[in-house]
Design a protein around this motif. Structure first.
Motif, short mmCIF file in Angstrom:
data_model
loop_
_atom_site.label_atom_id
_atom_site.label_comp_id
_atom_site.label_asym_id
_atom_site.label_seq_id
_atom_site.Cartn_x
_atom_site.Cartn_y
_atom_site.Cartn_z
N LEU A 76 0.85 -1.19 0.00
CA LEU A 76 0.00 0.00 0.00
C LEU A 76 0.88 1.23 0.00
CD1 LEU A 76 -2.80 1.39 0.32
CD2 LEU A 76 -2.41 1.30 2.79
N GLU A 77 0.57 2.16 -0.88
CA GLU A 77 1.25 3.46 -0.92
C GLU A 77 0.19 4.54 -0.80
OE1 GLU A 77 4.45 3.61 -4.21
OE2 GLU A 77 2.97 2.11 -4.87
N ILE A 78 0.30 5.38 0.23
CA ILE A 78 -0.59 6.53 0.37
C ILE A 78 0.07 7.69 -0.36
CG2 ILE A 78 -1.71 8.13 1.96
CD1 ILE A 78 -2.80 5.28 2.21
N LEU A 79 -0.59 8.20 -1.38
CA LEU A 79 -0.03 9.28 -2.20
C LEU A 79 -0.45 10.65 -1.69
CD1 LEU A 79 -0.66 7.63 -5.67
CD2 LEU A 79 1.43 7.57 -4.29
N GLU A 80 -1.67 10.73 -1.17
CA GLU A 80 -2.19 12.00 -0.66
C GLU A 80 -3.37 11.71 0.25
OE1 GLU A 80 -3.91 16.20 -2.47
OE2 GLU A 80 -3.09 14.70 -3.82
N SER A 81 -3.51 12.50 1.29
CA SER A 81 -4.61 12.35 2.22
C SER A 81 -5.09 13.73 2.64
CB SER A 81 -4.14 11.55 3.44
OG SER A 81 -5.19 11.35 4.34
N PHE A 92 -4.48 6.59 -3.15
CA PHE A 92 -3.55 5.51 -2.82
C PHE A 92 -3.30 4.61 -4.02
CE2 PHE A 92 -7.67 3.55 -2.32
CZ PHE A 92 -7.48 2.25 -2.74
N ARG A 93 -2.26 3.81 -3.89
CA ARG A 93 -1.95 2.72 -4.82
C ARG A 93 -1.81 1.44 -4.01
NH1 ARG A 93 2.81 5.45 -7.08
NH2 ARG A 93 1.88 7.00 -8.42
N ARG A 101 0.32 -13.01 -12.22
CA ARG A 101 0.11 -11.66 -12.76
C ARG A 101 0.11 -10.63 -11.65
NH1 ARG A 101 -4.89 -12.91 -16.58
NH2 ARG A 101 -5.79 -12.85 -14.51
N TRP A 102 0.81 -9.53 -11.90
CA TRP A 102 0.89 -8.41 -10.97
C TRP A 102 0.10 -7.23 -11.50
CZ3 TRP A 102 3.53 -8.10 -6.33
CH2 TRP A 102 4.31 -9.21 -6.01
N SER A 103 -0.55 -6.50 -10.60
CA SER A 103 -1.33 -5.31 -10.99
C SER A 103 -1.26 -4.27 -9.89
CB SER A 103 -2.79 -5.68 -11.24
OG SER A 103 -2.91 -6.62 -12.28
N VAL A 104 -1.68 -3.07 -10.24
CA VAL A 104 -1.78 -1.97 -9.28
C VAL A 104 -3.17 -1.37 -9.39
CG1 VAL A 104 -0.98 0.36 -8.71
CG2 VAL A 104 0.67 -1.38 -9.34
N LEU A 105 -3.82 -1.22 -8.25
CA LEU A 105 -5.10 -0.54 -8.18
C LEU A 105 -4.80 0.86 -7.64
CD1 LEU A 105 -8.45 -1.76 -6.80
CD2 LEU A 105 -7.46 0.35 -5.94
N GLU A 106 -5.20 1.88 -8.36
CA GLU A 106 -5.02 3.27 -7.90
C GLU A 106 -6.40 3.89 -7.78
OE1 GLU A 106 -2.62 7.37 -9.01
OE2 GLU A 106 -1.91 5.46 -9.79
N GLU A 107 -6.62 4.57 -6.66
CA GLU A 107 -7.94 5.15 -6.41
C GLU A 107 -7.83 6.39 -5.55
OE1 GLU A 107 -11.25 2.46 -5.35
OE2 GLU A 107 -11.61 3.77 -3.63
N SER A 108 -8.70 7.33 -5.81
CA SER A 108 -8.94 8.45 -4.91
C SER A 108 -10.25 8.13 -4.21
CB SER A 108 -9.03 9.77 -5.66
OG SER A 108 -7.75 10.14 -6.13
N SER A 109 -10.14 7.72 -2.95
CA SER A 109 -11.31 7.31 -2.18
C SER A 109 -11.91 8.49 -1.44
CB SER A 109 -10.91 6.24 -1.14
OG SER A 109 -10.40 5.10 -1.77
#
Length: 153
Positions: A76-81, A92-93, A101-109
């Motif tokens: 988990l990477e918190i990009l901005e809060s 976050f990512r 298989r590897w993936s990244v979920l990125e979202e502004s919650s």
């Protein structure tokens, strides 16, 4: 899976699960949207669907939630809060693996506080595939090369 007081918290805070997200899973209210986001991520890792539903706003909460056992959440990477009055957001990512298989979920919650309790409202997730090379850093953030870390699994 049994957890001890020394089990590292899956959210990546560097704290023990007991001192970090575990206390929220046990019933303590998260004090900020970021704390709730971290606890929710950890709940995905630990397969705590009930916690996820409990912390989801009733207006957007699904009737039930079935977590996919094939999904292994790795980082988990918190990009901005941000938090203002009764609203909050966390960008976050989250890196995960399904099989090989590897993936990244990125979202502004988006979060809302009701009666002193933060709840997940909604977000716009974007999922993209990762293709780590053998000599690249492992996406799990271990600091090791992919080929000697998760690339072996």
């Amino acid at each position: 899976m049994k957890h001890t007081n020394h089990t590292a918290c899956p959210c990546g805070s560097g704290w023990s699960l007991t001192d970090c997200c575990g206390r929220y899973h046990a019933g303590e209210l998260a004090s900020t949207p970021e704390a709730l986001m971290r606890a929710r991520y950890s709940a995905f890792v630990l397969d705590l669907a009930d916690y996820l539903l409990t912390t989801w706003h009733p207006s957007t909460r699904p009737a039930r939630l079935e977590l996919d056992a094939a999904t292994a959440w790795k980082r988990l990477e918190i990009l901005e809060s941000d938090e203002k009055d009764e609203r909050g957001s966390v960008h976050f990512r989250a890196t995960f693996r399904e099989g090989r298989r590897w993936s990244v979920l990125e979202e502004s919650s988006n979060f809302v506080r009701e009666a002193g309790r933060w709840l997940y409202l909604d977000g716009n997730p974007v999922i993209r595939s990762l293709k780590p090379g053998r000599n690249a850093s492992c996406p799990c953030a271990s600091g090791r090369k992919f080929k000697v870390c998760c690339g072996l699994a």
